[in-house]
Design a protein around this motif. Structure first.
Motif, mmCIF file in Angstrom:
data_model
loop_
_atom_site.group_PDB
_atom_site.id
_atom_site.type_symbol
_atom_site.label_atom_id
_atom_site.label_comp_id
_atom_site.label_asym_id
_atom_site.label_seq_id
_atom_site.Cartn_x
_atom_site.Cartn_y
_atom_site.Cartn_z
ATOM 1 N N ALA A 1 0.828 -1.207 0.000
ATOM 2 C CA ALA A 1 0.000 0.000 0.000
ATOM 3 C C ALA A 1 0.862 1.256 0.000
ATOM 4 N N ILE A 2 1.920 1.259 0.811
ATOM 5 C CA ILE A 2 2.815 2.415 0.864
ATOM 6 C C ILE A 2 3.493 2.635 -0.485
ATOM 7 N N MET A 3 3.960 1.578 -1.109
ATOM 8 C CA MET A 3 4.628 1.713 -2.402
ATOM 9 C C MET A 3 3.643 2.152 -3.483
ATOM 10 N N GLY A 4 2.400 1.654 -3.408
ATOM 11 C CA GLY A 4 1.369 2.089 -4.363
ATOM 12 C C GLY A 4 1.074 3.573 -4.229
ATOM 13 N N LEU A 5 0.987 4.047 -2.988
ATOM 14 C CA LEU A 5 0.746 5.470 -2.759
ATOM 15 C C LEU A 5 1.912 6.319 -3.249
ATOM 16 N N LEU B 1 8.393 6.159 -1.169
ATOM 17 C CA LEU B 1 8.843 4.979 -1.908
ATOM 18 C C LEU B 1 9.955 4.269 -1.143
ATOM 19 N N ASN B 2 10.921 5.030 -0.631
ATOM 20 C CA ASN B 2 12.016 4.447 0.130
ATOM 21 C C ASN B 2 11.489 3.749 1.385
ATOM 22 N N ALA C 1 9.034 -3.435 2.795
ATOM 23 C CA ALA C 1 8.957 -4.673 2.020
ATOM 24 C C ALA C 1 10.099 -5.615 2.374
ATOM 25 N N ARG C 2 11.279 -5.061 2.628
ATOM 26 C CA ARG C 2 12.413 -5.909 3.018
ATOM 27 C C ARG C 2 12.099 -6.672 4.296
#
Length: 277
Positions: free
Chosen positions: A106-110, A152-153, A159-160
């Protein structure tokens, strides 16, 4: 009781009231700014700008909510095998928080929404409509771009922790220290450690009485140059940071006792490194 065991605690409770992890305080301020600005832009019918700002606020809110959902209780140290650069090794494990894979997605999508909105906004204002003043538009574009890259970071780091097969945390083995964290997998041999410090990022100090943001494991200089230290981020740590700090110092200083790491003897010893209630 040794000097190490009787030394005062550096870290106060990290997940309650004013002592909440220091990295969240700036998030609250930024969240209020982004939500307020996004709402104003939406009411002013600036849909593209509102999309970027509100997506930024939502990403930040998800990060804050994830921190609040963590248990305030310290997790116990246990023995667990760890995969190192030279194969699996027995280790004593100080756990870190594992993030949600859905939350990371969700964070990466945003972050993608923020970056697309930023490109669209800058193209519309600068190329299509040629709005003035350009300086203000460029500053707004740079702000949204910086937020998008930051989000994104953060999503990549989450995700890691979410997808790693090895449980995240700090592993003390007989030969080395292994760290599985949001910064990836890193390791250092005990014999390569020059010093261990509790430190804050440059020019930053935590608010309240929570202790430093990092435990730094400093390697010996090589060819006259100091390698980058291994930073253990306190707000990712689910185990007691005082216990970890004392444990690393103890086994670094007491070479002969490293043989017990990965055994019940090490776990029993580490109970004495917990700060007093």
């Amino acid at each position: 009781m040794s000097k190490m065991e009787s030394s005062p605690s550096l870290w106060a409770p990290r997940h309650s009231g004013w002592r909440l992890a220091h990295h969240l305080f700036a998030s609250f301020i930024l969240l209020a700014f982004l939500a307020g600005s996004g709402t104003y832009a939406l009411l002013s019918q600036k849909s593209v700008l509102a999309t970027g700002l509100l997506a930024s606020a939502l990403a930040l809110l998800l990060g804050v909510a994830a921190a609040f959902r963590r248990s305030p209780a310290d997790r116990a140290v246990v023995n667990m095998a760890v995969l190192t650069s030279s194969g699996p090794r027995a280790a004593t494990w100080f756990p870190m928080f594992r993030t949600s894979a859905k939350g990371a997605a969700a964070i990466m999508g945003l972050s993608v929404v923020i970056l697309v909105a930023t490109v669209s906004l800058s193209a519309r204002l600068l190329l299509i409509h040629n709005y003035e003043p350009r300086g203000l538009i460029l500053a707004l574009t740079a702000l949204l771009l910086a937020i998008g890259v930051y989000v994104l970071n953060r999503g990549i780091r989450m995700a890691r922790l979410a997808v790693t097969a090895q449980e995240p945390g700090v592993y003390l083995t007989r030969s080395r220290i292994v760290i599985h964290s949001s910064r990836g997998t890193r390791e250092i041999y005990w014999n390569d450690v020059a010093d261990i410090e509790a430190a804050d990022p440059p020019r930053r100090k935590p608010l309240g009485k929570r202790g430093p943001a990092w435990i730094l494991v400093l390697p010996h200089a090589q060819n006259g140059r100091s390698p980058k230290p291994l930073a253990i981020t306190i707000h990712e740590l689910a185990a007691n940071p005082d216990q970890l700090h004392r444990a690393i110092n103890h086994y670094w200083a007491n070479t002969e006792q490293r043989a017990e790491l990965g055994t019940d003897e090490a776990v029993d010893r580490l109970q004495g490194f917990l700060p007093e209630e």
